[in-house]
Design a protein around this motif. Sequence first.
Motif, PDB file in Angstrom:
ATOM      1  N   LYS A  82     -30.557 -27.397   1.204  1.00  2.80           N
ATOM      2  CA  LYS A  82     -30.804 -27.731  -0.189  1.00  2.80           C
ATOM      3  C   LYS A  82     -29.761 -28.727  -0.658  1.00  2.80           C
ATOM      4  O   LYS A  82     -28.595 -28.645  -0.287  1.00  2.80           O
ATOM      5  CB  LYS A  82     -30.710 -26.471  -1.049  1.00  2.80           C
ATOM      6  N   LYS A  83     -30.206 -29.648  -1.472  1.00  2.00           N
ATOM      7  CA  LYS A  83     -29.288 -30.605  -2.052  1.00  2.00           C
ATOM      8  C   LYS A  83     -28.437 -29.863  -3.076  1.00  2.00           C
ATOM      9  O   LYS A  83     -28.962 -29.256  -3.996  1.00  2.00           O
ATOM     10  CB  LYS A  83     -30.049 -31.754  -2.710  1.00  2.00           C
ATOM     11  N   ARG A  84     -27.137 -29.901  -2.883  1.00  2.00           N
ATOM     12  CA  ARG A  84     -26.241 -29.176  -3.766  1.00  2.00           C
ATOM     13  C   ARG A  84     -25.769 -30.093  -4.880  1.00  2.00           C
ATOM     14  O   ARG A  84     -25.294 -31.184  -4.635  1.00  2.00           O
ATOM     15  CB  ARG A  84     -25.063 -28.635  -2.982  1.00  2.00           C
ATOM     16  N   GLU A  85     -25.936 -29.613  -6.101  1.00  2.00           N
ATOM     17  CA  GLU A  85     -25.494 -30.345  -7.268  1.00  2.00           C
ATOM     18  C   GLU A  85     -24.602 -29.439  -8.097  1.00  2.00           C
ATOM     19  O   GLU A  85     -24.746 -28.212  -8.061  1.00  2.00           O
ATOM     20  CB  GLU A  85     -26.688 -30.811  -8.093  1.00  2.00           C
ATOM     21  N   PRO A  86     -23.702 -30.015  -8.861  1.00  2.00           N
ATOM     22  CA  PRO A  86     -22.837 -29.189  -9.708  1.00  2.00           C
ATOM     23  C   PRO A  86     -23.645 -28.417 -10.743  1.00  2.00           C
ATOM     24  O   PRO A  86     -24.701 -28.862 -11.192  1.00  2.00           O
ATOM     25  CB  PRO A  86     -21.926 -30.209 -10.415  1.00  2.00           C
ATOM     26  N   ASN A  87     -23.132 -27.278 -11.125  1.00  2.00           N
ATOM     27  CA  ASN A  87     -23.759 -26.464 -12.170  1.00  2.00           C
ATOM     28  C   ASN A  87     -23.173 -26.927 -13.509  1.00  2.00           C
ATOM     29  O   ASN A  87     -22.194 -26.380 -14.001  1.00  2.00           O
ATOM     30  CB  ASN A  87     -23.488 -24.992 -11.925  1.00  2.00           C
ATOM     31  N   PHE A  88     -23.797 -27.942 -14.104  1.00  2.00           N
ATOM     32  CA  PHE A  88     -23.310 -28.477 -15.368  1.00  2.00           C
ATOM     33  C   PHE A  88     -23.451 -27.467 -16.502  1.00  2.00           C
ATOM     34  O   PHE A  88     -22.726 -27.531 -17.494  1.00  2.00           O
ATOM     35  CB  PHE A  88     -24.018 -29.785 -15.702  1.00  2.00           C
TER      36      PHE A  88
END
Length: 74
Positions: free
Chosen positions: A63-69
């Motif tokens: 899975k593409k990991r993105e920050p939890n904004f």
Amino acid sequence: MASDLFLTPDELEHLTGRRRGKEQREQLDAMGVRWLVNAAGETLVGRRHVEEVLCGTASSDRKKREPNFGALAS
């Protein structure tokens, strides 16, 4: 023949730069290469999958990991 389907131990060591199975598997994970461990405890890596990963034609299961904004909002 199995050696046609899977990388040989020497090829696996060359690919990962590691000798020990655990370290090889960690490196394979970092490279996005799927692997299995057989009943004898050997790491198995499909030759065709490695070719696909190295040529950029493999679909990524990661899975593409993105920050939890949302965590920044108070």
